[in-house]
Scaffold this active site. Structure first.
Site, PDB file in Angstrom:
ATOM      1  N   ASP A   1       0.854  -1.182   0.000  1.00  0.00           N
ATOM      2  CA  ASP A   1       0.000   0.000   0.000  1.00  0.00           C
ATOM      3  C   ASP A   1       0.894   1.238   0.000  1.00  0.00           C
ATOM      4  O   ASP A   1       1.974   1.237   0.594  1.00  0.00           O
ATOM      5  CB  ASP A   1      -0.902  -0.024   1.244  1.00  0.00           C
ATOM      6  CG  ASP A   1      -1.900   1.125   1.263  1.00  0.00           C
ATOM      7  OD1 ASP A   1      -2.027   1.804   0.233  1.00  0.00           O
ATOM      8  OD2 ASP A   1      -2.540   1.329   2.300  1.00  0.00           O
ATOM      9  N   SER A   2       0.430   2.307  -0.633  1.00  0.00           N
ATOM     10  CA  SER A   2       1.272   3.476  -0.870  1.00  0.00           C
ATOM     11  C   SER A   2       1.382   4.426   0.312  1.00  0.00           C
ATOM     12  O   SER A   2       2.197   5.346   0.295  1.00  0.00           O
ATOM     13  CB  SER A   2       0.709   4.261  -2.053  1.00  0.00           C
ATOM     14  OG  SER A   2      -0.574   4.777  -1.714  1.00  0.00           O
ATOM     15  N   GLY A   3       0.547   4.255   1.329  1.00  0.00           N
ATOM     16  CA  GLY A   3       0.473   5.221   2.418  1.00  0.00           C
ATOM     17  C   GLY A   3      -0.799   6.043   2.369  1.00  0.00           C
ATOM     18  O   GLY A   3      -1.041   6.880   3.239  1.00  0.00           O
TER      19      GLY A   3
ATOM     20  N   GLN B   1     -11.745   6.002  -5.370  1.00  0.00           N
ATOM     21  CA  GLN B   1     -12.327   6.593  -4.167  1.00  0.00           C
ATOM     22  C   GLN B   1     -13.740   7.106  -4.471  1.00  0.00           C
ATOM     23  O   GLN B   1     -14.267   6.866  -5.547  1.00  0.00           O
ATOM     24  CB  GLN B   1     -11.421   7.709  -3.648  1.00  0.00           C
ATOM     25  CG  GLN B   1     -10.083   7.244  -3.081  1.00  0.00           C
ATOM     26  CD  GLN B   1     -10.235   6.487  -1.753  1.00  0.00           C
ATOM     27  OE1 GLN B   1     -11.308   6.467  -1.143  1.00  0.00           O
ATOM     28  NE2 GLN B   1      -9.153   5.864  -1.317  1.00  0.00           N
TER      29      GLN B   1
ATOM     30  N   GLY C   1     -11.109   3.432   0.512  1.00  0.00           N
ATOM     31  CA  GLY C   1     -11.974   4.333   1.252  1.00  0.00           C
ATOM     32  C   GLY C   1     -13.203   3.691   1.841  1.00  0.00           C
ATOM     33  O   GLY C   1     -14.180   4.384   2.145  1.00  0.00           O
TER      34      GLY C   1
ATOM     35  N   ASP D   1      -7.469  -7.747   1.774  1.00  0.00           N
ATOM     36  CA  ASP D   1      -6.525  -7.766   2.884  1.00  0.00           C
ATOM     37  C   ASP D   1      -7.200  -7.153   4.094  1.00  0.00           C
ATOM     38  O   ASP D   1      -8.133  -6.350   3.956  1.00  0.00           O
ATOM     39  CB  ASP D   1      -5.255  -6.965   2.559  1.00  0.00           C
ATOM     40  CG  ASP D   1      -5.478  -5.468   2.758  1.00  0.00           C
ATOM     41  OD1 ASP D   1      -5.093  -4.948   3.824  1.00  0.00           O
ATOM     42  OD2 ASP D   1      -6.077  -4.825   1.872  1.00  0.00           O
TER      43      ASP D   1
END
Length: 374
Positions: free
Chosen positions: A90-92, A192, A219, A269
């Site tokens: 995941d990118s953060g 999103q 989201g 996940d």
């Protein structure tokens, strides 16, 4: 990456993701290894006992500790943590939501105040691609803004627009760079839109124009109702291409996952199986049990005979309860392995049902079982 759709049962899908580090059969659950480890579980146990084909790491956390220099010198995250199979990072973007009090958002990117020592770190779409190149993950995620579930439509629109602009910049950076180690890398976009259907559709359509190899639904599971989440998932999957993988980020309970599979999601996940396991909640093929309860004190039956695994069949409920009350680390290990084994088993059974065109009946049978408290 090569994605092959094998069978569709209503909206539920069975597919194969072929990567340079192995084949992933979907639907699939990815154990969460945020900082380069699935808590309380050895990589060997993930491979041999749990049979997880892929795990997840987190760019923000790994950037802070141990740092990209150390991981690069080690030869990438796979070698650093002795994990031979695919990794998704995941990118953060989720930390934009979870660390809202410690970050500042601008059009350029996001600046975080480290939860470890308070130092400031700027993440841009370009830098998160560079970090994930250094990590060497097989599946990379674009930087996105994950807004809170209770935000109004105007803010949700702003977050969508920012997410799309950042995705475009991430893709440009991805195309300018190459993998640093053996193995291929693919970049997924993130849709999103909170619970607003028109925003979900618009965000998905704009991202589809960029032709990413895979698409995530972000989201959700951030405070909205289950019904609102399922509706948002369905609206989004209706827009996504049938010939590319779909990933629902951070979801969730077994019931949540089955409902999302029914709506066309391939990848999942969540920290729930390991986090709840460490606190004594154990998922079994017969239902959910709180291993600390007194009722298990003299129960010498195997933890879960319905699962064919060392942990599930070797240890009694009474023994595991004793470990938890004695605060022995082995109890946390057993519970974590059992819960992840259950999640992987559930996805394997769901896949089998889809291939046999009986997923609706399977879901109807399983939903009461996976939610039942023993």
């Amino acid at each position: 990456m090569r994605f092959t759709l094998e069978h569709v049962d209503a909206a539920a899908r069975a597919a194969r993701l072929e990567t340079s580090r192995g084949v992933i059969e979907t639907p699939v659950f990815m154990p969460v290894g945020t900082v380069g480890t699935v808590k309380a579980v050895l990589p060997r146990e993930l491979v041999e006992d749990i049979k997880a084909p892929i795990i997840l790491g987190n760019t923000y956390h790994l950037f802070l500790r141990p740092g990209t220099d150390i991981i690069r010198q080690a030869g990438g995250l796979h070698r650093f943590m002795a994990w031979p199979r695919p990794i998704l990072t995941d990118s953060g973007g989720y930390q934009v939501y979870s660390l809202a009090e410690r970050r500042t958002l601008t059009a350029e990117g996001v600046t975080f105040r480290s939860h470890i020592d308070g130092t400031a770190h700027a993440f841009t779409p370009e830098s998160v691609v560079d970090i994930q190149r250094t990590l060497g993950s097989d599946f990379m995620m674009v930087l996105d803004e994950c807004p809170p579930a209770d935000c109004d439509r105007a803010y949700a629109r702003t977050a969508c627009d920012r997410t799309v602009r950042w995705a475009e910049r991430c893709l440009a950076r991805f195309k300018e760079t190459e993998p640093l180690y053996e193995g291929d890398q693919d970049l997924f976009a993130i849709v999103q839109g909170v619970v607003y259907p028109e925003l979900r559709r618009d965000c998905a359509r704009r991202l589809l124009e960029m032709d990413f190899p895979g698409y995530a639904i972000g989201g959700l599971s951030v405070g909205e109702s289950a019904e609102a989440m399922y509706s948002a998932v369905e609206v989004t999957t209706d827009e996504l291409p049938v010939d590319k993988p779909r990933y629902l980020m951070g979801v969730g309970t077994p019931a949540n996952i089955l409902e999302a599979v029914a709506r066309g999601v391939d990848m999942f996940d969540c920290v729930l199986p390991t986090r709840n396991g460490r606190n004594g909640m154990i998922f079994t093929t017969k239902g959910i049990l709180n291993i600390k309860n007194r009722r298990w004190r003299r129960d010498y039956s195997a933890l879960d005979p319905g699962l064919d695994g060392y942990v599930s069949t070797s240890f009694s409920k009474a023994y595991i309860r004793h470990l938890f009350l004695a605060r022995e680390i082995l109890g946390l290990q057993i519970a974590s392995i059992q819960n992840l084994s259950f999640y992987v088993w559930l996805m394997r059974m769901a896949r089998k049902a889809i291939l046999e065109s009986r997923f609706a009946a399977f879901k109807t049978e399983m939903l009461p079982r996976v939610s039942h408290r023993l």
